[in-house]
Write an enzyme that holds these catalytic residues in place. Sequence first.
Site, short mmCIF file in Angstrom:
data_model
loop_
_atom_site.label_atom_id
_atom_site.label_comp_id
_atom_site.label_asym_id
_atom_site.label_seq_id
_atom_site.Cartn_x
_atom_site.Cartn_y
_atom_site.Cartn_z
N CYS A 102 16.33 -25.53 18.45
CA CYS A 102 16.43 -24.10 18.77
C CYS A 102 17.37 -23.45 17.79
CB CYS A 102 16.76 -23.83 20.22
SG CYS A 102 17.91 -24.96 20.97
N GLY A 103 16.97 -23.51 16.54
CA GLY A 103 17.62 -22.76 15.47
C GLY A 103 16.95 -21.39 15.38
N VAL A 144 14.07 -20.31 14.16
CA VAL A 144 12.66 -20.25 14.55
C VAL A 144 12.49 -20.55 16.04
CG1 VAL A 144 10.38 -21.26 14.21
CG2 VAL A 144 11.85 -20.83 12.23
N GLY A 145 13.15 -21.62 16.52
CA GLY A 145 13.02 -22.02 17.92
C GLY A 145 13.46 -20.92 18.87
N LYS A 199 7.91 -29.18 8.43
CA LYS A 199 7.02 -29.82 7.46
C LYS A 199 7.22 -31.35 7.36
CE LYS A 199 8.47 -26.72 4.42
NZ LYS A 199 8.72 -25.48 5.16
N ALA A 204 4.27 -19.53 6.62
CA ALA A 204 4.74 -19.08 7.95
C ALA A 204 3.55 -18.65 8.81
CB ALA A 204 5.77 -17.98 7.79
N GLY A 256 20.63 -13.09 1.09
CA GLY A 256 20.17 -14.06 2.10
C GLY A 256 18.75 -14.54 1.89
N GLU A 306 18.22 -20.43 0.21
CA GLU A 306 18.97 -21.40 0.99
C GLU A 306 20.43 -21.31 0.55
OE1 GLU A 306 17.76 -23.54 3.36
OE2 GLU A 306 15.80 -22.59 3.16
N LYS A 308 4.56 -27.97 0.79
CA LYS A 308 3.43 -27.13 1.26
C LYS A 308 2.15 -27.53 0.53
CE LYS A 308 6.55 -23.38 2.48
NZ LYS A 308 7.22 -22.14 2.03
N1 LIG Z 1 12.72 -19.95 8.91
C1 LIG Z 1 11.56 -19.90 8.25
O1 LIG Z 1 11.20 -18.89 7.63
C2 LIG Z 1 10.64 -21.10 8.29
C3 LIG Z 1 9.33 -20.95 7.82
C4 LIG Z 1 8.45 -22.04 7.90
C5 LIG Z 1 8.91 -23.24 8.41
N2 LIG Z 1 10.20 -23.38 8.83
C6 LIG Z 1 10.64 -24.67 9.37
O2 LIG Z 1 10.94 -24.54 10.75
C7 LIG Z 1 11.95 -25.47 11.12
C8 LIG Z 1 13.08 -24.69 11.80
O3 LIG Z 1 13.60 -23.76 10.89
P1 LIG Z 1 14.91 -22.93 11.27
O4 LIG Z 1 15.03 -21.86 10.25
O5 LIG Z 1 14.87 -22.52 12.70
O6 LIG Z 1 16.05 -24.03 11.07
P2 LIG Z 1 17.53 -24.03 11.69
O7 LIG Z 1 17.95 -22.65 12.04
O8 LIG Z 1 18.35 -24.84 10.76
O9 LIG Z 1 17.36 -24.82 13.07
C9 LIG Z 1 17.03 -26.17 13.14
C10 LIG Z 1 17.13 -26.61 14.57
O10 LIG Z 1 16.68 -27.96 14.67
C11 LIG Z 1 17.63 -28.69 15.42
N3 LIG Z 1 17.56 -30.11 15.10
C12 LIG Z 1 18.00 -30.76 14.00
N4 LIG Z 1 17.75 -32.10 14.11
C13 LIG Z 1 17.14 -32.27 15.31
C14 LIG Z 1 16.65 -33.39 16.04
N5 LIG Z 1 16.75 -34.63 15.53
N6 LIG Z 1 16.07 -33.19 17.24
C15 LIG Z 1 15.97 -31.96 17.76
N7 LIG Z 1 16.44 -30.85 17.13
C16 LIG Z 1 17.01 -31.01 15.93
C17 LIG Z 1 18.95 -28.06 15.08
O11 LIG Z 1 19.92 -28.42 16.08
P3 LIG Z 1 21.42 -27.84 16.05
O12 LIG Z 1 21.30 -26.47 16.64
O13 LIG Z 1 22.14 -28.81 16.94
O14 LIG Z 1 21.85 -27.86 14.63
C18 LIG Z 1 18.57 -26.59 15.12
O15 LIG Z 1 18.57 -26.11 16.44
C19 LIG Z 1 12.39 -26.16 9.84
O16 LIG Z 1 11.74 -27.41 9.75
C20 LIG Z 1 11.91 -25.22 8.74
O17 LIG Z 1 11.60 -25.90 7.54
C21 LIG Z 1 11.07 -22.32 8.80
#
Ligand SMILES: NC(=O)c1ccc[n+]([C@@H]2O[C@H](COP(=O)([O-])OP(=O)(O)OC[C@H]3O[C@@H](n4cnc5c(N)ncnc54)[C@H](OP(=O)(O)O)[C@@H]3O)[C@@H](O)[C@H]2O)c1
Lengths: 372, 372
Positions: free
Chosen positions: A11-12, A14-15, A136, A164, A217, A220, A235
């Site tokens: 739940c980062g 996206v979640g 991914k 996305a 922003g 990364e 991808k």
């Molecule tokens: N943002 C975009 O535009 C985008 C687009 C396409 C795909 N994605 C993909 O979507 C995914 C999430 O992106 P995000 O931006 O939300 O990333 P994020 O903000 O870094 O959040 C990642 C989440 O995953 C959790 N996590 C890490 N290891 C874990 C595990 N072993 N089991 C369960 N949860 C775990 C983290 O926990 P903590 O809260 O404890 O750190 C955090 O809540 C990534 O794989 C990213 O590549 C993102």
Amino acid sequence: MKSIPIILLGCGGVGRQLLHHIISCRSLHSKQGIIIRLVGVSDSSSLLVSDDIMLSGMRNEFLAEICHVKSAGSPLKSLLNHGHCQLYTGQGALENIVSIASSLGRSTGLAVVDCSASAETEQVSSLGCCVVLANKKPLTCAIEDFEKLVSHFRRIRFESTVGAGLPVIASVTRVISSGDPISRIVGSLSGTLGYVMSELEEGKAFSEIVRAAKSLGYTEPDPRDDLSGMDVARKGLILSRLLGWRINLSDIKIESLYPSEFGPDSMSTEDFLSKGLWQLDEKLKERVATASSKGNVLRYVCVIEDSRCNVGLQELPKDSALGRLRGSDNVVEIYSRCYKNSPLVIQGAGAGNDTTAAGVLADIIDLQDIFA
Amino acid sequence: MKSIPIILLGCGGVGRQLLHHIISCRSLHSKQGIIIRLVGVSDSSSLLVSDDIMLSGMRNEFLAEICHVKSAGSPLKSLLNHGHCQLYTGQGALENIVSIASSLGRSTGLAVVDCSASAETEQVSSLGCCVVLANKKPLTCAIEDFEKLVSHFRRIRFESTVGAGLPVIASVTRVISSGDPISRIVGSLSGTLGYVMSELEEGKAFSEIVRAAKSLGYTEPDPRDDLSGMDVARKGLILSRLLGWRINLSDIKIESLYPSEFGPDSMSTEDFLSKGLWQLDEKLKERVATASSKGNVLRYVCVIEDSRCNVGLQELPKDSALGRLRGSDNVVEIYSRCYKNSPLVIQGAGAGNDTTAAGVLADIIDLQDIFA
Ligand SMILES: NC(=O)c1ccc[n+]([C@@H]2O[C@H](COP(=O)([O-])OP(=O)(O)OC[C@H]3O[C@@H](n4cnc5c(N)ncnc54)[C@H](OP(=O)(O)O)[C@@H]3O)[C@@H](O)[C@H]2O)c1
Ligand SMILES: NC(=O)c1ccc[n+]([C@@H]2O[C@H](COP(=O)([O-])OP(=O)(O)OC[C@H]3O[C@@H](n4cnc5c(N)ncnc54)[C@H](OP(=O)(O)O)[C@@H]3O)[C@@H](O)[C@H]2O)c1
């Protein structure tokens, strides 16, 4: 009413956005006869499981609280006393996902929704539940593991892993299943690199652009994670495998925008930004000029063709969909028998929590026919 | 193996191409665990029903024979003695579709695939079988009939009614189900009118362009069927209704490219081409020039916005997806919360038997989870 129980991993950004979308779509989905029930949610340290996984799942108020707590930077476990749920950590978390998957999976069905950056979904995929991925990683592992993951192809969705929320995976899947053989896919699949390339075209210096993008922003935290091309390669690998190619990440030729001696093993992010970056300006300026002298533009693309996937800089015609690209939009051109002279083009915002979570939600809804 | 029994209505250009695609995809689909069984096929005068509708359906050789006979201009009934099948005509044909639909529909399932230009599918839709449409008519009738037809939304697919095989309906459906509200759709949805507008931009005379397009086979036999905008309006109506708007064809403002005194009630096709057409040259030339003087281009578009659907000429920015359009490609721009500043764009060939039939086949395959 059709009920879709889900466990959310991660739940980062996206979640959390997905949880918001689920709440705000409640009435829309119930008009369509669907109710999404959150039965479990995890972060990197623990898994919260609702006490009534067979009934309604977690309430809206609790979903909102999860978002609140996680965006404040606290761990999920701080919520233990707020809802009617159990907390599991370490190996217990995974074991519980497995146990929910095998109990719900066989009765009402379950979708494991992976918005984490981990590789755990691999382990739950064999339990007969559905899988939806924004992550991914599970798709870009060894080909054998990929094949296991997608072996029940109708039970998995992964639209948000490429472009996305853009309907890239769904469209490629449609074209393939209609027997129209895809001969070539060319895409600009990184918003960051798309932005960099169109700014370069305006005549700005590479170092200036990257620093500006970072402060906006768009990159990364370490911009080299974008500039290495590795994310685009992942991808490209997903698209190549969708075409049925049995290749691995190591089979992809990846052109990095910085030399290995400027890599994370050799210098810190700060050093890269202050000392390394500007040394790359001249070479990129020359490449842009060379392209321009031929009436072309320079783009950072993924080219999938003739059983090969290449990622890197390419000179492209100014008036192609890719050549016209400005800003951070993604674009994908698909060439096939039906789209031979003029490709099937899909274009639009290809990153961001809102559109990524929207893509994940559309994937969950698309699984509805599998559920009771 | 999952078996999808289908009845094909219409074996004209699209229907025959679909039969070819079904044959050539047999091994691809069987790898995906799917077999498409043709249990019946109709043209305007009769229905042929396979003797073993519960078993394998018509054999590949018979499908090929159907294509052969129909492309030679003969009616289906001339095939009666060739395959193991029954022939029904007139009311008997419809009654038999109904009876197959109610027997198969409840057991193994059935998809009625409408590649005709009739309105009969309306009558079979209430029987609990799946429906796939290339035919726009059943979707552009009175709103009440439309609502009946789509009331089991997961059992109907109609991708090929808008932009042929382009994933327009699938993408709009995904965006809606993710809770991302669509505020505006703008599309160039006629290959013929797209071609006409880009030729006008090159400075050619309207009458010259239309005559050339007709001789190239780009237009309907009477080009006024394209120039009236009615076909674009039907596509606009389908998209508007997909957004949930309860509107009818009569609610759409349609700008025809010829005045009513040049219509089919007042003059023959030949008279229109030889005497009417050139009188329209000057006015269109002026409109193109006016647009150009503002840095815009003239396009024939469908605009869906603020609960209204308008079809006609519009001045658009040269550097928008629509403004850049050349030739006969279709393009659709979708604006929503996620795609606000920069729309989700889908572009490519939007007509032709091959791509239309490919879209129909992808729709059939997309229904697989409903089948046993
Ligand atoms: N943002 C975009 O535009 C985008 C687009 C396409 C795909 N994605 C993909 O979507 C995914 C999430 O992106 P995000 O931006 O939300 O990333 P994020 O903000 O870094 O959040 C990642 C989440 O995953 C959790 N996590 C890490 N290891 C874990 C595990 N072993 N089991 C369960 N949860 C775990 C983290 O926990 P903590 O809260 O404890 O750190 C955090 O809540 C990534 O794989 C990213 O590549 C993102
Ligand atoms: N071609 C394209 O690019 C395209 C693109 C999108 C959508 N479509 C739509 O797809 C449909 C088929 O197009 P097409 O180009 O294949 O048309 P077509 O070549 O004119 O064929 C129409 C077929 O429908 C049959 N038919 C007419 N009335 C019927 C009835 N009451 N019951 C059963 N069959 C009937 C005709 O029978 P006979 O053989 O006895 O005349 C013929 O076989 C049309 O609705 C069209 O608007 C076409």
